[in-house]
Write an enzyme that holds these catalytic residues in place. Structure first.
Site, PDB file in Angstrom:
ATOM      1  NE  ARG A 209      -2.672   0.413   3.541  1.00 13.14           N
ATOM      2  CZ  ARG A 209      -2.148   1.053   4.579  1.00 13.14           C
ATOM      3  NH1 ARG A 209      -1.846   2.336   4.482  1.00 13.14           N
ATOM      4  NH2 ARG A 209      -1.903   0.421   5.704  1.00 13.14           N
TER       5      ARG A 209
ATOM      6  CE1 TYR B 261     -17.411   8.167 -16.998  1.00 10.25           C
ATOM      7  CE2 TYR B 261     -16.139   8.629 -15.015  1.00 10.25           C
ATOM      8  CZ  TYR B 261     -16.975   7.796 -15.747  1.00 10.25           C
ATOM      9  OH  TYR B 261     -17.358   6.597 -15.212  1.00 10.25           O
TER      10      TYR B 261
ATOM     11  CG  ASP C  85      -9.369  12.836 -17.194  1.00 10.17           C
ATOM     12  OD1 ASP C  85      -8.638  12.142 -17.939  1.00 10.17           O
ATOM     13  OD2 ASP C  85     -10.396  12.395 -16.653  1.00 10.17           O
TER      14      ASP C  85
ATOM     15  CE  LYS D  48     -12.650   4.354 -19.609  1.00  8.43           C
ATOM     16  NZ  LYS D  48     -12.453   4.721 -18.244  1.00  8.43           N
TER      17      LYS D  48
END
Ligand SMILES: Cc1ncc(COP(=O)(O)O)c(C=O)c1O
Length: 400
Positions: free
Chosen positions: A59, A117, A191, A216
């Site tokens: 982590r 988005y 983005d 993507k």
């Protein structure tokens, strides 16, 4: 411990198998270890002191994840004097959340566009509003009103852009907006999911942070969910890493490995997909059944000038109106045979989506129309198939 000194098979079952230390894999290994062992407590203390970079617990950081994050960071600053610092997250949404959570506090504001988005808009409205962070949505192509908003908004401010935007492909001038952000002491977050660093490098154009849904194009094959955060300032990177570590939105070694595998063909895929998209945009603009095409590569598109200035090619996403009603668009989509109806993008095969019934279902009708997200709009993520086959599929779906 030498296996010969173990008295019980039970113990041997529980121990780790060891790889020959001299073996050098040609490919990046999937370091699927939750934790990393120390030779001694003293070494543990030293390693804990020098994070990030040293390995303690996945982590906090992991060699596979870091190597892949670093590769995306190098792509984002390629050809410039900047240093890129990268982090990988469990998803694009996690990447957005970690950045906003780090940079803003109650009383601060996100200044952004209305045509983001849908999930990002929802995150801003439903998660951050509860934390006292307001969202001001406006048309960011109007730089005067952006400047007004920056001038009158009190508290910490952040400008958040998506360019090209989902699903209208609106392009925003990163360089000009970065200058405004600097002037008003605000950070600029971009983005870059639709463009990828192969086509557009927002950090080089003046942005402070780039985020990606690696789900993507970066991965490109649709079998990994992930997000990336890239900064050009080490201090900011460390601050965002602190959030990521404490919220636990880290990636994992297997997804990082998949992202790396996909990235090897990023340049090839982008070239082929952009060529296909340009071919289709030109062909579709001759069809009477198609009423409007959004593609920044068409010289007639209002985004052409900005896209030509800041992108290497015009991307592989386009959207168009089929007929004039939602029913027209749905009838068309249901008749497609090659293109798949699926709410994602950036994979090797062509995928379509009907924004008003899918990604933008929760966006108010009025807001949708204001930003050109009409009822009959179809979004097409163009794949690497032969362009003629995609075109023929669209034509057969348009026949009554
Ligand atoms: C432009 C953009 N940004 C962010 C996201 C969120 O990414 P993820 O689904 O990996 O969380 C998406 C998802 O479709 C997107 O299209």
């Amino acid at each position: 411990m030498d296996h010969k000194n173990i008295k019980h098979q039970d113990t041997l079952c529980a121990l780790e198998a060891k790889v020959n230390a001299t073996t050098k894999p040609h490919k990046i290994p999937i370091v699927a270890s939750s934790t990393f062992q120390f030779e001694s407590i003293e070494q543990g203390i030293e390693i804990f002191k020098h994070q990030p970079g040293a390995h303690v617990y996945t982590r906090y950081g992991n060699p596979t994840i870091e190597a892949v994050a670093d590769k995306i960071a190098q792509l984002e600053v390629f050809g410039s004097d900047l240093t890129g610092y990268g982090l990988l997250c469990s998803s694009g949404m996690a990447a957005i959340h970690n950045v906003i959570q780090t940079l803003l506090e109650p009383g601060s504001s996100i200044i952004t566009q209305g045509n983001l988005y849908g999930g990002t808009t929802e995150q801003f409205q439903r998660i951050f509003l509860k934390n006292g962070i307001q969202t001001i949505s406006q048309d960011l192509s109007d730089l005067d009103s952006l400047e007004d908003a920056l001038r009158i908004t009190r508290g910490t401010k952040l400008i958040y852009l998506e360019t090209p935007a989902n699903p209208t492909l609106q392009c925003l001038d990163i360089q000009k907006i970065a200058l405004l952000a600097q002037r008003y002491d605000s950070k600029l977050v971009v983005d870059n999911t639709f463009a990828t660093p192969y086509l557009q490098q927002p950090l080089v154009l003046g942005a402070d942070v780039v985020i990606h849904s690696t789900t993507k194009y970066i991965h490109g094959h649709g079998v990994s969910t992930g997000g990336a955060i890239i900064c050009k300032e080490e201090l900011l990177f460390k601050q965002i890493w602190e959030t990521l570590k404490l919220v636990g939105t880290n990636s994992n070694a297997f997804d990082a490995w998949l992202i790396n595998l996909g990235m090897k063909t990023l340049a090839l895929r982008m070239k082929a997909q952009c060529d296909n998209a340009l071919y289709l945009a030109n062909k579709l603009s001759t069809l009477t059944q198609i009423h409007k095409i959004n593609y920044p590569g068409l010289p007639s598109d209002p985004n052409h000038a900005i896209a030509s200035k800041q992108m290497k090619a015009f991307g592989a996403m386009l959207s168009f109106e089929v007929g004039s009603t939602s029913e027209d668009a749905i009838r068309f989509a249901n008749k497609l045979k090659l293109c798949t109806i699926a709410p994602s993008l950036g994979e090797t095969d062509s995928m379509i989506l009907h924004p008003v019934t899918m990604s933008h279902l929760k966006v108010l009708h009025e807001t949708r129309l204001k930003y050109g997200i009409t009822d009959s709009l179809i979004r097409l993520s163009v794949g690497i198939e032969h362009a003629e086959d995609i075109y023929n599929d669209i034509c057969q779906a348009l026949t009554p």
